[in-house]
Design an enzyme around this catalytic site. Structure first.
Site, PDB file in Angstrom:
ATOM      1  N   HIS A   8       0.820  -1.220   0.000  1.00 18.82           N
ATOM      2  CA  HIS A   8       0.000   0.000   0.000  1.00 18.82           C
ATOM      3  C   HIS A   8       0.850   1.266   0.000  1.00 18.82           C
ATOM      4  O   HIS A   8       0.333   2.350  -0.265  1.00 18.82           O
ATOM      5  CB  HIS A   8      -0.983  -0.001   1.179  1.00 18.82           C
ATOM      6  CG  HIS A   8      -0.388   0.309   2.511  1.00 18.82           C
ATOM      7  ND1 HIS A   8       0.069  -0.667   3.366  1.00 18.82           N
ATOM      8  CD2 HIS A   8      -0.186   1.479   3.156  1.00 18.82           C
ATOM      9  CE1 HIS A   8       0.513  -0.107   4.477  1.00 18.82           C
ATOM     10  NE2 HIS A   8       0.382   1.198   4.377  1.00 18.82           N
ATOM     11  N   ASP A  19       0.239  -7.624   1.620  1.00 22.10           N
ATOM     12  CA  ASP A  19       0.636  -6.214   1.725  1.00 22.10           C
ATOM     13  C   ASP A  19       2.155  -6.066   1.693  1.00 22.10           C
ATOM     14  O   ASP A  19       2.719  -5.262   2.431  1.00 22.10           O
ATOM     15  CB  ASP A  19       0.070  -5.560   2.984  1.00 22.10           C
ATOM     16  CG  ASP A  19       0.238  -4.035   2.952  1.00 22.10           C
ATOM     17  OD1 ASP A  19       0.207  -3.469   1.846  1.00 22.10           O
ATOM     18  OD2 ASP A  19       0.442  -3.433   4.020  1.00 22.10           O
ATOM     19  N   GLY A  78       3.531   6.875   8.224  1.00 20.39           N
ATOM     20  CA  GLY A  78       4.850   6.980   7.613  1.00 20.39           C
ATOM     21  C   GLY A  78       5.769   5.844   8.007  1.00 20.39           C
ATOM     22  O   GLY A  78       6.775   5.588   7.348  1.00 20.39           O
ATOM     23  N   ASN A  79       5.417   5.110   9.090  1.00 21.29           N
ATOM     24  CA  ASN A  79       6.198   3.942   9.502  1.00 21.29           C
ATOM     25  C   ASN A  79       5.932   2.726   8.617  1.00 21.29           C
ATOM     26  O   ASN A  79       6.671   1.751   8.668  1.00 21.29           O
ATOM     27  CB  ASN A  79       5.889   3.544  10.949  1.00 21.29           C
ATOM     28  CG  ASN A  79       6.767   4.256  11.954  1.00 21.29           C
ATOM     29  OD1 ASN A  79       6.315   5.133  12.674  1.00 21.29           O
ATOM     30  ND2 ASN A  79       8.038   3.873  12.013  1.00 21.29           N
ATOM     31  N   SER A  80       4.862   2.757   7.849  1.00 24.26           N
ATOM     32  CA  SER A  80       4.510   1.618   7.006  1.00 24.26           C
ATOM     33  C   SER A  80       5.690   1.203   6.128  1.00 24.26           C
ATOM     34  O   SER A  80       6.266   2.031   5.422  1.00 24.26           O
ATOM     35  CB  SER A  80       3.320   1.948   6.110  1.00 24.26           C
ATOM     36  OG  SER A  80       2.140   2.045   6.862  1.00 24.26           O
ATOM     37  N   GLY A 116      -6.910 -26.106  -0.978  1.00 27.64           N
ATOM     38  CA  GLY A 116      -8.160 -26.386  -1.681  1.00 27.64           C
ATOM     39  C   GLY A 116      -9.324 -26.632  -0.749  1.00 27.64           C
ATOM     40  O   GLY A 116     -10.137 -27.529  -0.992  1.00 27.64           O
ATOM     41  N   VAL A 117      -9.419 -25.847   0.342  1.00 31.34           N
ATOM     42  CA  VAL A 117     -10.565 -25.951   1.247  1.00 31.34           C
ATOM     43  C   VAL A 117     -11.062 -24.562   1.622  1.00 31.34           C
ATOM     44  O   VAL A 117     -10.303 -23.596   1.619  1.00 31.34           O
ATOM     45  CB  VAL A 117     -10.220 -26.722   2.549  1.00 31.34           C
ATOM     46  CG1 VAL A 117      -9.876 -28.163   2.259  1.00 31.34           C
ATOM     47  CG2 VAL A 117      -9.111 -26.029   3.328  1.00 31.34           C
TER      48      VAL A 117
END
Length: 502
Positions: A130, A160, A246-248, A304-305
């Site tokens: 993001h 992310d 801003g830490n992202s 596949g569940v």
């Protein structure tokens, strides 16, 4: 004397050729190595000074000094107003997903700000998806104030994570740690560029692991308004180290200066730090980043569940004794789980011998694997325990093997189903039936208020035991009307009739 001089020159020339050849081979070999393997070579040749763990008197200076040179400031530019508006909404959602603060950005070319961590000496940087999503330009500002333009190598909304690269070599790097070894109560440091300030280091402890907060699902809008399959992987490390806007994309490191997580979100009512932040565990990130480098995308493996996480309330609703594990709502035909023999109504209790308490316990483990990898699952069926090795399949197999019933049962009815347990059959004195394990907002069941936990015994007066039975009963209807009968979660009899598109 002349002969000695010639011999010396020949030796020097031969040595130079050997070193050059070795360097060429080393560079070529490095391209095929994972980031972790590259780091092992780097730190073998350039050992880090011993950094003491935080026992006794707390001292974070050594860890901070080791990490800050490799944490960078990322500035993004958006020329397309539509893209920047979407990105603004995404940024707001990630950085203050529990709150409403942050202020509005001015119109015109939009700017964004985040952080990143250099993980290879040739300029590969991990950050959040993001942070760079839809950016027209990505500028990386190093701690020494140099500014370089970065290019995107790969992005993944389901975790992310993003991998970007700047040109050059010899960059300082942060050593990749082992997030499996992280313990609740352990001291950690968050390093990044909050509020576009210079490098900032904050300290706190790990307050929880394996957190699911629903942020990644909410950040992925469905296409054309249709429901979207859930492939998001959330197993966040929760910390009370101060993390702000801003830490992202910044670093969460232990007191040895090892990267254990990539900061991604905060829980806040104001848009600023209020006590909790969340980081993506590095062991999940390693696989994703290596895929970015090798393929430019994530090659994800699938069991596949479809499943629902169990707790005391769900266990009572499904009529089962287990309060931990995953209740299997559906099995993809010809998927890995189906080929191994799993069925609707099974309860997955362990992955690789480790007990499952939350869906994230399974999702993060599978998120580290790719198509063709094997994983051992332990599950319960009729009170008996089984263990099977399952071969994961690629995303294309999930799409091509999606049951036809999904067109009506999942999209139009807006619900998921699983066979009723023997306990519920005895309770309601029935021999067939399915239980509603999930209800989608806006679907038919939501509109007529059919709740999760409802037991459906017949559809159009035909007994049903699975989604295929429901599909057949709906298809056989000549007037596009559907009649369902059964019991509400509180045990009352119910019968509903409604029209449906096919």
């Amino acid at each position: 004397m002349k002969k000695i001089g010639v011999t010396f020159l020949a030796a020097c020339l031969g040595g130079a050729v050997a070193v050059g050849s070795y360097k060429l081979i080393e560079d070529k070999y490095q391209d095929s190595m994972s980031f972790e393997e590259q780091q092992k070579v780097h730190f073998t040749n350039n050992p880090m000074p011993a950094i003491n763990s935080s026992t006794g008197d707390l001292d974070f200076t050594q860890a901070a000094a080791a990490v800050t040179p490799a944490v960078v400031h990322i500035k993004t530019t958006y020329n397309n107003p539509g893209a920047s508006a979407g990105r603004d909404q995404m940024q707001d959602m990630f950085e203050d997903f529990f709150g409403g603060g942050g202020g509005r950005r001015s119109r015109g070319p939009a700017m964004g700000s985040g952080s990143g961590v250099i993980i290879s000496t040739d300029g590969y940087i991990v950050t959040n998806n993001h942070v760079v999503d839809n950016a027209d330009k990505i500028d990386v500002i190093l701690p020494d104030k140099r500014s370089l333009v970065a290019k995107v190598i790969g992005r993944d909304a389901n975790t992310d994570l993003a991998l970007i690269k700047i040109e050059g070599s010899g960059y300082p790097i942060v050593k990749l740690g082992n997030s499996d070894d992280v313990r609740i109560g352990e001291w950690v440091l968050a390093v990044g560029y909050p509020f576009a300030l210079n490098t900032t280091v904050t300290a706190g402890i790990v307050s929880a692991k394996g957190r699911q907060i629903g942020i990644l699902d909410n950040a992925q809008p469905s296409e054309n308004g249709e429901p979207q399959a859930r492939t998001a992987i959330e197993s966040f490390i929760q910390t009370d180290a101060a993390i702000n806007r801003g830490n992202s994309g910044g670093a969460l490191v232990n007191t040895r200066g090892e990267l254990i997580g990539v900061n991604a979100a905060i829980a806040s009512q104001s848009g600023s730090y209020e006590g909790y932040g969340f980081a993506i565990p590095i062991n999940l990130a390693k696989k994703v980043l290596d895929d970015f480098k090798a393929f430019g995308e994530v090659r994800r493996g699938f069991i596949g569940v479809n499943f629902t996480g169990l707790d005391a309330e769900q266990a009572k609703r499904f009529g089962v004794d287990e309060i931990n594990g995953l209740y299997v709502n559906g099995v993809v035909p010809n998927g890995g789980a189906a080929q191994a023999g799993l069925k609707e109504g099974d309860i997955i209790t362990k992955v690789e011998g480790n007990k499952i308490y939350n869906p994230s316990d399974l999702q993060e483990r599978i998120g580290r694997l790719g198509p063709g990898d094997k994983v051992q699952l332990t599950y319960l069926r009729d009170g008996k325990e089984y263990a099977k090795s399952i071969t994961l399949k690629g995303e294309e197999s999930i799409k091509t093997n999606e049951p036809r019933s999904a067109s009506v049962v999942t999209k139009n009815l807006g619900a998921a189903f699983a066979p009723v347990s023997d306990v519920l059959k005895k309770k309601y004195r029935i021999t067939s039936g399915v239980i509603v394990t999930a209800v989608q907002q806006g679907g038919y069941f939501d509109q007529i208020e059919v709740a999760q936990g409802t037991v459906i015994t017949t559809v159009n007066d035909q007994p049903v035991n699975n989604t295929n039975d429901i599909e057949k009963a709906i298809t056989a209807s000549r007037n596009n009307m559907v009649t369902i009968s059964g019991f509400t979660p509180d045990g009352s009899s119910m019968r509903y009739q409604f029209p449906i598109r096919r």
